[in-house]
Write a protein that holds these residues in place. Structure first.
Motif, PDB file in Angstrom:
ATOM      1  N   ALA A 128       1.085 -24.590  24.011  1.00 44.01           N
ATOM      2  CA  ALA A 128       0.461 -25.694  23.285  1.00 44.01           C
ATOM      3  C   ALA A 128       0.598 -25.560  21.767  1.00 44.01           C
ATOM      4  O   ALA A 128       0.350 -26.519  21.048  1.00 44.01           O
ATOM      5  CB  ALA A 128      -1.005 -25.783  23.657  1.00 44.01           C
ATOM      6  N   LEU A 129       0.999 -24.397  21.275  1.00 42.55           N
ATOM      7  CA  LEU A 129       1.119 -24.200  19.837  1.00 42.55           C
ATOM      8  C   LEU A 129       2.302 -24.977  19.266  1.00 42.55           C
ATOM      9  O   LEU A 129       3.326 -25.133  19.915  1.00 42.55           O
ATOM     10  CB  LEU A 129       1.313 -22.715  19.514  1.00 42.55           C
ATOM     11  CG  LEU A 129       0.158 -21.780  19.817  1.00 42.55           C
ATOM     12  CD1 LEU A 129       0.568 -20.344  19.550  1.00 42.55           C
ATOM     13  CD2 LEU A 129      -1.056 -22.144  18.984  1.00 42.55           C
ATOM     14  N   THR A 130       2.153 -25.427  18.037  1.00 41.47           N
ATOM     15  CA  THR A 130       3.274 -26.091  17.357  1.00 41.47           C
ATOM     16  C   THR A 130       4.184 -25.070  16.687  1.00 41.47           C
ATOM     17  O   THR A 130       5.313 -25.390  16.330  1.00 41.47           O
ATOM     18  CB  THR A 130       2.759 -27.095  16.312  1.00 41.47           C
ATOM     19  OG1 THR A 130       1.919 -26.413  15.390  1.00 41.47           O
ATOM     20  CG2 THR A 130       2.010 -28.227  16.983  1.00 41.47           C
ATOM     21  N   ASP A 131       3.698 -23.841  16.508  1.00 40.03           N
ATOM     22  CA  ASP A 131       4.526 -22.770  15.952  1.00 40.03           C
ATOM     23  C   ASP A 131       5.378 -22.154  17.051  1.00 40.03           C
ATOM     24  O   ASP A 131       4.963 -22.077  18.209  1.00 40.03           O
ATOM     25  CB  ASP A 131       3.656 -21.668  15.340  1.00 40.03           C
ATOM     26  CG  ASP A 131       2.873 -22.137  14.134  1.00 40.03           C
ATOM     27  OD1 ASP A 131       3.385 -23.024  13.420  1.00 40.03           O
ATOM     28  OD2 ASP A 131       1.769 -21.623  13.917  1.00 40.03           O
ATOM     29  N   ALA A 132       6.555 -21.687  16.669  1.00 38.24           N
ATOM     30  CA  ALA A 132       7.450 -21.040  17.634  1.00 38.24           C
ATOM     31  C   ALA A 132       6.909 -19.661  18.006  1.00 38.24           C
ATOM     32  O   ALA A 132       6.502 -18.889  17.143  1.00 38.24           O
ATOM     33  CB  ALA A 132       8.848 -20.916  17.051  1.00 38.24           C
ATOM     34  N   VAL A 133       6.898 -19.373  19.298  1.00 42.09           N
ATOM     35  CA  VAL A 133       6.470 -18.072  19.806  1.00 42.09           C
ATOM     36  C   VAL A 133       7.568 -17.540  20.711  1.00 42.09           C
ATOM     37  O   VAL A 133       8.021 -18.238  21.624  1.00 42.09           O
ATOM     38  CB  VAL A 133       5.149 -18.177  20.604  1.00 42.09           C
ATOM     39  CG1 VAL A 133       4.765 -16.829  21.189  1.00 42.09           C
ATOM     40  CG2 VAL A 133       4.041 -18.733  19.731  1.00 42.09           C
ATOM     41  N   ILE A 134       8.004 -16.306  20.444  1.00 33.72           N
ATOM     42  CA  ILE A 134       9.060 -15.682  21.245  1.00 33.72           C
ATOM     43  C   ILE A 134       8.572 -14.297  21.651  1.00 33.72           C
ATOM     44  O   ILE A 134       8.154 -13.506  20.800  1.00 33.72           O
ATOM     45  CB  ILE A 134      10.365 -15.551  20.428  1.00 33.72           C
ATOM     46  CG1 ILE A 134      10.815 -16.901  19.907  1.00 33.72           C
ATOM     47  CG2 ILE A 134      11.451 -14.902  21.284  1.00 33.72           C
ATOM     48  CD1 ILE A 134      11.901 -16.830  18.855  1.00 33.72           C
ATOM     49  N   LEU A 135       8.610 -14.002  22.939  1.00 41.38           N
ATOM     50  CA  LEU A 135       8.252 -12.674  23.429  1.00 41.38           C
ATOM     51  C   LEU A 135       9.531 -11.902  23.700  1.00 41.38           C
ATOM     52  O   LEU A 135      10.438 -12.406  24.375  1.00 41.38           O
ATOM     53  CB  LEU A 135       7.437 -12.771  24.715  1.00 41.38           C
ATOM     54  CG  LEU A 135       6.099 -13.485  24.624  1.00 41.38           C
ATOM     55  CD1 LEU A 135       5.424 -13.504  25.994  1.00 41.38           C
ATOM     56  CD2 LEU A 135       5.196 -12.818  23.612  1.00 41.38           C
ATOM     57  N   VAL A 136       9.600 -10.689  23.151  1.00 40.28           N
ATOM     58  CA  VAL A 136      10.764  -9.837  23.362  1.00 40.28           C
ATOM     59  C   VAL A 136      10.312  -8.500  23.936  1.00 40.28           C
ATOM     60  O   VAL A 136       9.161  -8.097  23.770  1.00 40.28           O
ATOM     61  CB  VAL A 136      11.553  -9.607  22.054  1.00 40.28           C
ATOM     62  CG1 VAL A 136      12.147 -10.900  21.522  1.00 40.28           C
ATOM     63  CG2 VAL A 136      10.695  -8.948  20.995  1.00 40.28           C
ATOM     64  N   ASP A 137      11.242  -7.811  24.598  1.00 42.00           N
ATOM     65  CA  ASP A 137      10.919  -6.484  25.120  1.00 42.00           C
ATOM     66  C   ASP A 137      11.198  -5.424  24.050  1.00 42.00           C
ATOM     67  O   ASP A 137      11.493  -5.755  22.896  1.00 42.00           O
ATOM     68  CB  ASP A 137      11.689  -6.210  26.423  1.00 42.00           C
ATOM     69  CG  ASP A 137      13.196  -6.154  26.236  1.00 42.00           C
ATOM     70  OD1 ASP A 137      13.689  -6.088  25.091  1.00 42.00           O
ATOM     71  OD2 ASP A 137      13.903  -6.180  27.270  1.00 42.00           O
ATOM     72  N   ARG A 138      11.124  -4.175  24.428  1.00 41.46           N
ATOM     73  CA  ARG A 138      11.318  -3.070  23.480  1.00 41.46           C
ATOM     74  C   ARG A 138      12.702  -3.067  22.849  1.00 41.46           C
ATOM     75  O   ARG A 138      12.895  -2.515  21.781  1.00 41.46           O
ATOM     76  CB  ARG A 138      11.108  -1.734  24.187  1.00 41.46           C
ATOM     77  CG  ARG A 138       9.710  -1.505  24.630  1.00 41.46           C
ATOM     78  CD  ARG A 138       9.593  -0.184  25.327  1.00 41.46           C
ATOM     79  NE  ARG A 138       8.361  -0.185  26.097  1.00 41.46           N
ATOM     80  CZ  ARG A 138       8.111   0.612  27.086  1.00 41.46           C
ATOM     81  NH1 ARG A 138       9.006   1.500  27.456  1.00 41.46           N
ATOM     82  NH2 ARG A 138       6.970   0.546  27.725  1.00 41.46           N
ATOM     83  N   ARG A 139      13.650  -3.653  23.524  1.00 40.81           N
ATOM     84  CA  ARG A 139      15.035  -3.666  23.029  1.00 40.81           C
ATOM     85  C   ARG A 139      15.401  -4.981  22.341  1.00 40.81           C
ATOM     86  O   ARG A 139      16.554  -5.267  22.130  1.00 40.81           O
ATOM     87  CB  ARG A 139      15.978  -3.406  24.195  1.00 40.81           C
ATOM     88  CG  ARG A 139      15.798  -2.030  24.797  1.00 40.81           C
ATOM     89  CD  ARG A 139      16.833  -1.776  25.873  1.00 40.81           C
ATOM     90  NE  ARG A 139      16.642  -0.448  26.412  1.00 40.81           N
ATOM     91  CZ  ARG A 139      16.385  -0.185  27.678  1.00 40.81           C
ATOM     92  NH1 ARG A 139      16.303  -1.176  28.551  1.00 40.81           N
ATOM     93  NH2 ARG A 139      16.244   1.050  28.084  1.00 40.81           N
TER      94      ARG A 139
END
Length: 76
Positions: free
Chosen positions: A32-43
């Protein structure tokens, strides 16, 4: 020993399901956020992103699992 192993496996499965539910709730909230959210792993491999990140960086489903730094299509 067998009983103890079964007990540990059951606890592990229960904890795994609980953590999966937490991750799902966080993903729902960030969608729902208007900001970009990216989840990354340890690498730095991309695991998930919200719609804002998808639109901003032109991410596609096939991008999942690839390095974030390799997928920024418009560096500026």
């Amino acid at each position: 020993i067998s009983y103890d192993i079964q007990l540990l496996l059951a606890r592990h499965e229960k904890e795994k399901l609980r953590l999966h539910a937490v991750v799902h709730r966080v993903q729902e909230m960030t969608t729902a956020l208007t900001d970009a959210v990216i989840l990354v792993d340890r690498r730095s491999n991309m695991e998930w992103w919200n719609k804002a990140a998808e639109q901003l960086f032109d991410f596609r489903e096939i991008d999942q699992g690839h390095k974030l730094t390799n997928l920024i299509r418009h560096p500026k």
